[in-house]
Design a protein around this motif. Structure first.
Motif, PDB file in Angstrom:
ATOM      1  N   PHE A 139      24.940  21.390  27.299  1.00 43.54           N
ATOM      2  CA  PHE A 139      23.824  22.541  26.874  1.00 43.54           C
ATOM      3  C   PHE A 139      22.822  22.798  27.980  1.00 43.54           C
ATOM      4  N   ASN A 140      23.071  22.030  29.118  1.00 45.25           N
ATOM      5  CA  ASN A 140      22.183  22.594  30.239  1.00 45.25           C
ATOM      6  C   ASN A 140      22.959  23.080  31.469  1.00 45.25           C
ATOM      7  N   VAL A 141      24.369  23.573  31.172  1.00 41.24           N
ATOM      8  CA  VAL A 141      25.246  23.997  32.059  1.00 41.24           C
ATOM      9  C   VAL A 141      25.956  25.310  32.003  1.00 41.24           C
ATOM     10  N   THR A 142      26.070  26.319  33.019  1.00 37.09           N
ATOM     11  CA  THR A 142      26.743  27.200  32.942  1.00 37.09           C
ATOM     12  C   THR A 142      27.112  27.735  34.218  1.00 37.09           C
ATOM     13  N   GLY A 143      28.058  28.418  34.398  1.00 35.43           N
ATOM     14  CA  GLY A 143      28.523  28.972  35.882  1.00 35.43           C
ATOM     15  C   GLY A 143      29.750  29.956  36.035  1.00 35.43           C
ATOM     16  N   VAL A 144      30.309  29.841  37.427  1.00 40.35           N
ATOM     17  CA  VAL A 144      31.216  30.784  37.569  1.00 40.35           C
ATOM     18  C   VAL A 144      32.525  29.919  38.294  1.00 40.35           C
ATOM     19  N   VAL A 145      33.700  30.092  37.552  1.00 47.16           N
ATOM     20  CA  VAL A 145      34.736  29.419  37.921  1.00 47.16           C
ATOM     21  C   VAL A 145      35.379  30.350  39.128  1.00 47.16           C
ATOM     22  N   GLU A 146      35.948  29.837  40.006  1.00 47.28           N
ATOM     23  CA  GLU A 146      36.857  30.543  41.021  1.00 47.28           C
ATOM     24  C   GLU A 146      38.402  30.584  40.604  1.00 47.28           C
ATOM     25  N   LYS A 147      38.911  31.789  40.530  1.00 45.18           N
ATOM     26  CA  LYS A 147      40.174  31.863  39.923  1.00 45.18           C
ATOM     27  C   LYS A 147      41.027  32.962  40.721  1.00 45.18           C
ATOM     28  N   LEU A 148      41.694  32.472  41.621  1.00 38.94           N
ATOM     29  CA  LEU A 148      42.524  33.258  42.636  1.00 38.94           C
ATOM     30  C   LEU A 148      43.285  34.313  41.730  1.00 38.94           C
ATOM     31  N   ALA A 149      43.397  35.637  42.581  1.00 36.80           N
ATOM     32  CA  ALA A 149      44.128  36.794  41.842  1.00 36.80           C
ATOM     33  C   ALA A 149      45.799  36.760  42.393  1.00 36.80           C
ATOM     34  N   TRP A 150      46.211  35.766  42.085  1.00 35.79           N
ATOM     35  CA  TRP A 150      47.576  35.513  42.358  1.00 35.79           C
ATOM     36  C   TRP A 150      48.564  36.546  41.901  1.00 35.79           C
ATOM     37  N   SER A 151      48.747  36.568  40.705  1.00 32.10           N
ATOM     38  CA  SER A 151      49.853  37.736  40.476  1.00 32.10           C
ATOM     39  C   SER A 151      49.140  38.847  40.628  1.00 32.10           C
ATOM     40  N   GLU A 152      48.128  39.313  40.732  1.00 30.83           N
ATOM     41  CA  GLU A 152      47.762  40.758  41.244  1.00 30.83           C
ATOM     42  C   GLU A 152      47.894  41.079  42.645  1.00 30.83           C
ATOM     43  N   SER A 153      47.656  39.895  43.288  1.00 27.87           N
ATOM     44  CA  SER A 153      47.797  39.977  44.953  1.00 27.87           C
ATOM     45  C   SER A 153      49.479  40.237  45.025  1.00 27.87           C
ATOM     46  N   LEU A 154      50.209  39.387  44.302  1.00 27.12           N
ATOM     47  CA  LEU A 154      51.775  39.591  44.660  1.00 27.12           C
ATOM     48  C   LEU A 154      52.082  41.088  44.137  1.00 27.12           C
ATOM     49  N   LYS A 155      51.481  41.850  43.135  1.00 20.68           N
ATOM     50  CA  LYS A 155      51.751  43.061  42.758  1.00 20.68           C
ATOM     51  C   LYS A 155      51.537  44.112  43.961  1.00 20.68           C
ATOM     52  N   LEU A 156      50.261  43.631  44.500  1.00 19.81           N
ATOM     53  CA  LEU A 156      49.874  44.639  45.581  1.00 19.81           C
ATOM     54  C   LEU A 156      50.806  44.488  46.917  1.00 19.81           C
ATOM     55  N   LEU A 157      51.159  43.222  46.904  1.00 24.49           N
ATOM     56  CA  LEU A 157      52.058  43.151  48.403  1.00 24.49           C
ATOM     57  C   LEU A 157      53.325  43.977  48.104  1.00 24.49           C
ATOM     58  N   ARG A 158      53.943  43.712  46.798  1.00 24.36           N
ATOM     59  CA  ARG A 158      55.294  44.426  46.527  1.00 24.36           C
ATOM     60  C   ARG A 158      55.306  45.776  46.204  1.00 24.36           C
ATOM     61  N   ARG A 159      54.086  46.387  46.202  1.00 21.75           N
ATOM     62  CA  ARG A 159      53.785  47.953  46.293  1.00 21.75           C
ATOM     63  C   ARG A 159      54.135  48.248  47.937  1.00 21.75           C
ATOM     64  N   LEU A 160      53.820  47.257  48.723  1.00 20.30           N
ATOM     65  CA  LEU A 160      54.230  47.594  50.071  1.00 20.30           C
ATOM     66  C   LEU A 160      55.375  47.082  50.671  1.00 20.30           C
ATOM     67  N   CYS A 161      55.821  46.082  49.948  1.00 21.46           N
ATOM     68  CA  CYS A 161      57.209  45.554  50.313  1.00 21.46           C
ATOM     69  C   CYS A 161      58.118  45.047  49.115  1.00 21.46           C
ATOM     70  N   PRO A 162      58.558  45.969  48.520  1.00 18.12           N
ATOM     71  CA  PRO A 162      59.366  46.005  47.001  1.00 18.12           C
ATOM     72  C   PRO A 162      60.436  44.658  47.184  1.00 18.12           C
ATOM     73  N   ASP A 163      60.859  44.584  48.264  1.00 18.31           N
ATOM     74  CA  ASP A 163      61.970  43.432  48.428  1.00 18.31           C
ATOM     75  C   ASP A 163      61.622  41.835  48.522  1.00 18.31           C
ATOM     76  N   VAL A 164      60.178  41.499  48.314  1.00 12.73           N
ATOM     77  CA  VAL A 164      59.752  40.242  48.541  1.00 12.73           C
ATOM     78  C   VAL A 164      60.057  39.457  47.410  1.00 12.73           C
ATOM     79  N   ARG A 165      60.852  38.430  47.386  1.00 14.35           N
ATOM     80  CA  ARG A 165      61.085  37.461  46.498  1.00 14.35           C
ATOM     81  C   ARG A 165      60.784  36.056  46.727  1.00 14.35           C
TER      82      ARG A 165
END
Length: 332
Positions: A139-165
C-alpha cells in the motif's frame, strides 16, 4: 560524449513530462530522501540523480541523499552497514517519500519498510529483480522495474547483420545482473543461439572477447561494472568498454546509453534519466495526495534506438539511412 547522452536524456524528459500535467513551483512541497545503491560517479546513478533533482526542483522540496556505494564495496558487511546508514537517515530526517534506486537499496534498506504503516511512502526505480522479492507491491510502495530491451535490440542488430545467429551474452555476477537472465531467456527468438556467460574478472573478460570471433556471431553486453583486476580492485566500466571497443571483432548490442556510448555497436537502450524522471513523477503524485499503492508499477520504459558510428566504421558496417533516421542518438 556526454553531449550525445544529454541529447538522449533531454528527449526522454520532454516526452515523459509532456504526458503529465505540471504543478506550479509554489505548490506545497515536502521532504524526500533519495537512497542510491551505487556511487555518485556511476553513469546510471548520476543520470537518475540528475533527473530527480531536475524534476523535484520545480517544487519547494527538501532533499537528502544517501549513496550506498554498493558497486565499490560488495561485501555483506559493507552493504548491511550502508543500508543501516540509510535507515538511520530516514528516521532522523522523517521524509514524506523515500526514492530508492537499484536492487541493493531495496534488499539492504527499503524492503523492510514495505507495508509498514509507520514508514513513509516508497518509490523504487532501476529494479531488476521481481518486485515481489522485496514485498512489492504494497500500500505504501510503487516504482519502476528495469527491463532490458533484449528482443528489440536483437532485431535492431539483425537489421544491420542479418546472419547473426550465435550470440554471447556477457554479464558480471552481481545479483542485479543475474536477475535479467530469466526474462531474456524467455524472450529469445527461436532461431537465436544465446549463451549466457558470467564473468568476474577483467582478465577473463578479455580472454572471452579475444576468442569470441571463432565461437559466436555477435556479443550482447549486459553489465561489466563488477569486474576485478589481478589485485581484486573493481575495473571502471568505461575502461572495460573502451578495451572491448578496440579489440572486439564482432558486432555488439548494449542495453544502456553508456554501454553504447562507450563501445557497443547499437542497442535499444534505457536511460537512468528516464527512470529518475518516472520515479520523481510518482513521488510528486504522492506529495499531492495519491496513495503510493494506487499508482501502478511501471514494468516497461520507452526504449530509444542508439548507434555508435565509430564502432560501425571499425567493423565496416554500413547503417542504412532509414535506421539512422530512427535513432534517438548517434555517437561519433
Amino acid at each position: 560524449m556526454r553531449r550525445i547522452i544529454s541529447s538522449i536524456i533531454m528527449l526522454s524528459l520532454i516526452t515523459l513530462i509532456s504526458s503529465r500535467p505540471g504543478k506550479a513551483a509554489d505548490a506545497p512541497g515536502g521532504k524526500i530522501l533519495i537512497v542510491h545503491s551505487y556511487d555518485r560517479n556511476f553513469a546510471w546513478t548520476a543520470d537518475i540523480h540528475d533527473a530527480l533533482e531536475r524534476m523535484l526542483s520545480r517544487r519547494r522540496i527538501e532533499l537528502r541523499t544517501v549513496f550506498m556505494d554498493a558497486n565499490i564495496n560488495r561485501d555483506e558487511e559493507s552493504l548491511t552497514a550502508a543500508g543501516q546508514k540509510a535507515a538511520e537517515m530516514m528516521r532522523s530526517f522523517r521524509p514524506d517519500v523515500v526514492i530508492a534506486s537499484d536492487d541493493d537499496a531495496q534488499q539492504y534498506f527499503a524492503a523492510r519498510f514495505a507495508g509498514d504503516s509507520s514508514a513513509p511512502a516508497l518509490v523504487f526505480c532501476g529494479v531488476n529483480q521481481d518486485p515481489a522479492r522485496y514485498g512489492y507491491p504494497a500500500f505504501n510502495v510503487t516504482g519502476v522495474v528495469e527491463k532490458l530491451a533484449w528482443s528489440e535490440s536483437l532485431k535492431l542488430l539483425r537489421r544491420l547483420c542479418p546472419d547473426v545467429r550465435r550470440v554471447a551474452v556477457l554479464l558480471d555476477s552481481r545479483s542485479s545482473s543475474l536477475a535479467a537472465v530469466g526474462s531474456m531467456r524467455a524472450s529469445t527468438p527461436a532461431d537465436i543461439e544465446a549463451e549466457w556467460i558470467i564473468v568476474d574478472t577483467y582478465e577473463k573478460w578479455r580472454e572471452l572477447i579475444d576468442a569470441s570471433g571463432s565461437t559466436h556471431d555477435a556479443l550482447a553486453i549486459t553489465t561489466c561494472h563488477g569486474l576485478t583486476d589481478a589485485e581484486g580492485r573493481i575495473v571502471p566500466g568505461p575502461e572495460v568498454m573502451h578495451w572491448t571497443r578496440e579489440h572486439a571483432g564482432l558486432p555488439s548490442v548494449g542495453f544502456f546509453d553508456y554501454t553504447v556510448a562507450d563501445g557497443a555497436l547499437c542497442g535499444v537502450i534505457q536511460t537512468g534519466f528516464e527512470h529518475g524522471t518516472l520515479a520523481a513523477g510518482m513521488a510528486l503524485r504522492i506529495l499531492d495526495g495519491e496513495r503510493a499503492g494506487d499508482i501502478p508499477i511501471v514494468s516497461t520504459t520507452q526504449g530509444l534506438t542508439m548507434f555508435n558510428l565509430k564502432v560501425a566504421r571499425k567493423l565496416r558496417i554500413d547503417i542504412p539511412e532509414d535506421l539512422l533516421q530512427e535513432a534517438a542518438a548517434l555517437v561519433e
